[in-house]
Design a protein around this motif. Structure first.
Motif, PDB file in Angstrom:
ATOM      1  N   THR A 273       0.832  -1.207   0.000  1.00  0.00           N
ATOM      2  CA  THR A 273       0.000   0.000   0.000  1.00  0.00           C
ATOM      3  C   THR A 273       0.863   1.253   0.000  1.00  0.00           C
ATOM      4  O   THR A 273       0.571   2.222  -0.703  1.00  0.00           O
ATOM      5  CB  THR A 273      -0.935   0.001   1.225  1.00  0.00           C
ATOM      6  OG1 THR A 273      -1.743  -1.173   1.204  1.00  0.00           O
ATOM      7  CG2 THR A 273      -1.834   1.230   1.210  1.00  0.00           C
ATOM      8  N   LEU A 274       1.949   1.235   0.777  1.00  0.00           N
ATOM      9  CA  LEU A 274       2.854   2.381   0.806  1.00  0.00           C
ATOM     10  C   LEU A 274       3.478   2.605  -0.565  1.00  0.00           C
ATOM     11  O   LEU A 274       3.614   3.751  -1.019  1.00  0.00           O
ATOM     12  CB  LEU A 274       3.944   2.163   1.854  1.00  0.00           C
ATOM     13  CG  LEU A 274       5.006   3.260   1.984  1.00  0.00           C
ATOM     14  CD1 LEU A 274       4.361   4.604   2.269  1.00  0.00           C
ATOM     15  CD2 LEU A 274       6.004   2.904   3.084  1.00  0.00           C
ATOM     16  N   VAL A 381      -3.116  11.127   4.433  1.00  0.00           N
ATOM     17  CA  VAL A 381      -2.100  10.183   3.980  1.00  0.00           C
ATOM     18  C   VAL A 381      -0.899  10.165   4.921  1.00  0.00           C
ATOM     19  O   VAL A 381      -0.408   9.102   5.315  1.00  0.00           O
ATOM     20  CB  VAL A 381      -1.656  10.511   2.541  1.00  0.00           C
ATOM     21  CG1 VAL A 381      -0.492   9.619   2.126  1.00  0.00           C
ATOM     22  CG2 VAL A 381      -2.820  10.328   1.572  1.00  0.00           C
ATOM     23  N   LEU A 382      -0.416  11.344   5.292  1.00  0.00           N
ATOM     24  CA  LEU A 382       0.747  11.396   6.169  1.00  0.00           C
ATOM     25  C   LEU A 382       0.419  10.847   7.550  1.00  0.00           C
ATOM     26  O   LEU A 382       1.252  10.207   8.187  1.00  0.00           O
ATOM     27  CB  LEU A 382       1.268  12.831   6.270  1.00  0.00           C
ATOM     28  CG  LEU A 382       1.760  13.440   4.953  1.00  0.00           C
ATOM     29  CD1 LEU A 382       2.241  14.863   5.169  1.00  0.00           C
ATOM     30  CD2 LEU A 382       2.854  12.591   4.344  1.00  0.00           C
ATOM     31  N   SER A 400      13.086   7.692   2.162  1.00  0.00           N
ATOM     32  CA  SER A 400      12.915   6.750   1.056  1.00  0.00           C
ATOM     33  C   SER A 400      11.618   7.021   0.288  1.00  0.00           C
ATOM     34  O   SER A 400      11.598   7.038  -0.948  1.00  0.00           O
ATOM     35  CB  SER A 400      12.906   5.313   1.588  1.00  0.00           C
ATOM     36  OG  SER A 400      14.106   5.008   2.253  1.00  0.00           O
ATOM     37  N   SER A 401      10.529   7.229   1.020  1.00  0.00           N
ATOM     38  CA  SER A 401       9.256   7.509   0.353  1.00  0.00           C
ATOM     39  C   SER A 401       9.287   8.862  -0.344  1.00  0.00           C
ATOM     40  O   SER A 401       8.682   9.036  -1.410  1.00  0.00           O
ATOM     41  CB  SER A 401       8.103   7.445   1.353  1.00  0.00           C
ATOM     42  OG  SER A 401       8.290   8.368   2.412  1.00  0.00           O
ATOM     43  N   ALA A 461      -6.137  -1.509   8.901  1.00  0.00           N
ATOM     44  CA  ALA A 461      -5.569  -1.421   7.555  1.00  0.00           C
ATOM     45  C   ALA A 461      -4.098  -1.817   7.549  1.00  0.00           C
ATOM     46  O   ALA A 461      -3.407  -1.720   8.571  1.00  0.00           O
ATOM     47  CB  ALA A 461      -5.730   0.006   7.004  1.00  0.00           C
ATOM     48  N   GLU A 462      -3.627  -2.259   6.412  1.00  0.00           N
ATOM     49  CA  GLU A 462      -2.229  -2.625   6.249  1.00  0.00           C
ATOM     50  C   GLU A 462      -1.508  -1.565   5.435  1.00  0.00           C
ATOM     51  O   GLU A 462      -2.062  -0.985   4.513  1.00  0.00           O
ATOM     52  CB  GLU A 462      -2.097  -3.978   5.538  1.00  0.00           C
ATOM     53  CG  GLU A 462      -2.606  -5.153   6.365  1.00  0.00           C
ATOM     54  CD  GLU A 462      -2.347  -6.486   5.664  1.00  0.00           C
ATOM     55  OE1 GLU A 462      -1.767  -6.471   4.568  1.00  0.00           O
ATOM     56  OE2 GLU A 462      -2.748  -7.511   6.234  1.00  0.00           O
ATOM     57  N   LEU A 463      -0.251  -1.347   5.802  1.00  0.00           N
ATOM     58  CA  LEU A 463       0.577  -0.401   5.057  1.00  0.00           C
ATOM     59  C   LEU A 463       1.354  -1.150   3.985  1.00  0.00           C
ATOM     60  O   LEU A 463       1.644  -0.638   2.945  1.00  0.00           O
ATOM     61  CB  LEU A 463       1.539   0.310   6.001  1.00  0.00           C
ATOM     62  CG  LEU A 463       2.375   1.450   5.421  1.00  0.00           C
ATOM     63  CD1 LEU A 463       1.482   2.553   4.868  1.00  0.00           C
ATOM     64  CD2 LEU A 463       3.336   1.996   6.457  1.00  0.00           C
TER      65      LEU A 463
END
Length: 463
Positions: A273-274, A381-382, A400-401, A461-463
């Motif tokens: 998801t990320l 989002v953040l 990294s993101s 939720a999963e990241l």
């Protein structure tokens, strides 16, 4: 991640911002904390002296950034009389910041973040003070100016992540969406006042914006020196945490620099998801930043005075400020997936009028409307990413993101500066609109992104 931010719109980021708590946050327990009401959250934030010092330091450095950033293209064009050269200098600056920022996140996770913030402020004070002095005495040449710009960007990339990463040691996770909306409002005010003020300072003298920027970085350094946060807590979190959902099964104990660097990338690349959010951020950033770069260079090349150019940034700031008010009311309740859909559609719809007209009023209105949903999107989002990333990896995941979300954007100014003289304003805008259209398609086609819930269900939720 990268904030979508006024004149330098980076769609989805933690710009400039990220939070934390003086009590160590272990594993994922705080991701389930109930988000407090706006009034309660704001009170707890402003009654925290460490947050006030952090906010002052961050605001001063953001103001300095706004003042000097506005003048860079104008000074570069005045020294070279070349739009492509001015565009490539801006691109070189962004590339330097992003490349150094990749390693800066690891530095922020390995070293005392307060000291890194102070060092960054000191470097900004000296560098921009030197540029100011050389401009005032007529000694500044383009090669020297270019070296100063790239050096400042490199230093900021290496050290700037410390500010965002340190916030996790100052406020609780549950306060992040509201803290982000506060920061968005603050950034909007800076955009409203910063660019017109930078334009007026530049109209007074080319050195004046850099003098003001140097002063602001000095204020940031003094404010950061007042922070009293025990950063040893984050090391304890890394040693004590055993939650594989948060750590990915990897030890957070510090090894060598390379080991920590690789660990951060490995952790992030395993989060589907990320990674999807990074792709969306990259397209939004490229499209929006590219159009804003095209607008600014078009106005500079057309001989529009600096004050009128500054009013374009003022329009984006007005949109961000109004959007921050909206964000404070809805960020607790709106689903992240809904925010991504709204932002993607709004960016395409509000930027399209510039395809048929480059009239100054059209530019102002489109810029304002495009920025309205940005604060809400950034808060959602953040906040989601912040809540799912372990404390001792905030710097690495942030850097990294940011790189992935900003990679295409590194070349926006260079592309705009190179294409404007050859294919014109409309076709250059059309190129960046294509990226925004592609983003809409991706967001609507990805159920995993569309289904990211509101803050009270982030633990599901999963990241």
């Amino acid at each position: 991640m990268n904030d979508v931010n006024a004149s330098n719109s980076n769609a989805i980021d933690d710009t400039d911002v990220q939070p934390a708590d003086e009590t160590p946050i272990t594993a994922a327990t705080n991701t389930t904390a109930t988000i407090s009401s706006a009034r309660t959250t704001h009170t707890s934030l402003w009654h925290n002296p460490q947050y006030r010092s952090w906010f002052t330091a961050d605001t001063a450095s953001a103001t300095g950034l706004a003042l000097k950033s506005f003048a860079i293209s104008l000074v570069a064009f005045s020294l070279t009389r070349s739009l492509p050269t001015a565009g490539w200098l801006a691109t070189a600056s962004v590339i330097a910041a992003q490349i150094s920022g990749v390693f800066g996140g690891t530095l922020a996770d390995r070293h005392n973040r307060k000291r890194l913030i102070i060092l960054n402020a000191a470097c900004g004070t000296v560098l921009w003070g030197t540029v100011c002095a050389m401009l005032a005495t007529g000694l500044l040449t383009f090669p020297v100016f270019a070296v100063a710009i790239v050096t400042a960007s490199t230093v900021n990339g290496l050290l700037g992540n410390a500010t965002n990463a340190m916030l996790r040691s100052i406020i609780p996770t549950a306060d992040y969406p509201k803290a982000q909306s506060l920061n968005q409002g603050r950034d909007s005010v800076i955009s409203l006042a910063g660019s017109p003020l930078g334009g007026m300072l530049y109209a007074f003298s080319a050195w004046a914006p850099f003098a003001a920027a140097s002063l602001m970085y000095a204020v940031a350094g003094v404010s950061a020196s007042m922070l009293r946060v025990d950063e040893h807590a984050r090391n304890a979190i890394g040693r004590d945490s055993t939650d594989d959902d948060i750590t990915g099964g990897m030890s957070s104990r510090h090894g060598s620099f390379i080991d920590d660097f690789v660990e951060g990338w490995r952790w992030m690349l395993r989060r589907r998801t990320l990674m999807a959010i990074c792709v969306i951020a990259a397209l939004l950033n490229f499209g929006i930043n590219g159009i804003f770069a095209t607008v600014q260079l078009q106005l500079v090349g057309s001989g529009v005075d600096s004050v009128r150019i500054g009013f374009v940034d003022m329009a984006t700031g007005a949109g961000m400020l109004a959007g921050a008010v909206i964000a404070a009311r809805v960020c607790d309740r709106m689903a992240v997936g809904t925010g991504l859909i709204v932002m993607s559609l709004a960016a395409l719809a509000t930027m399209t009028p510039m395809l048929v007209s480059r009239a100054y009023p059209v530019i102002l209105v489109s810029s304002l409307l495009c920025c309205l949903p940005i604060p809400t999107l950034n808060s959602l989002v953040l906040g989601f990413v912040f809540a799912k990333v372990p404390t001792d990896m905030q710097g690495r995941v942030d850097s990294s993101s940011n790189l992935l979300g900003m990679l295409p954007t590194l070349f926006c100014s260079a592309i705009a500066g190179s294409l404007l003289p050859t294919i014109g304003f409309r076709m250059t805008v059309a190129l960046f609109l294509t990226a925004l259209a592609a983003n809409v398609t991706i967001v609507l086609a990805m159920p995993a992104v569309r289904s990211i819930p509101a803050a009270d269900r982030w633990d599901e939720a999963e990241l």
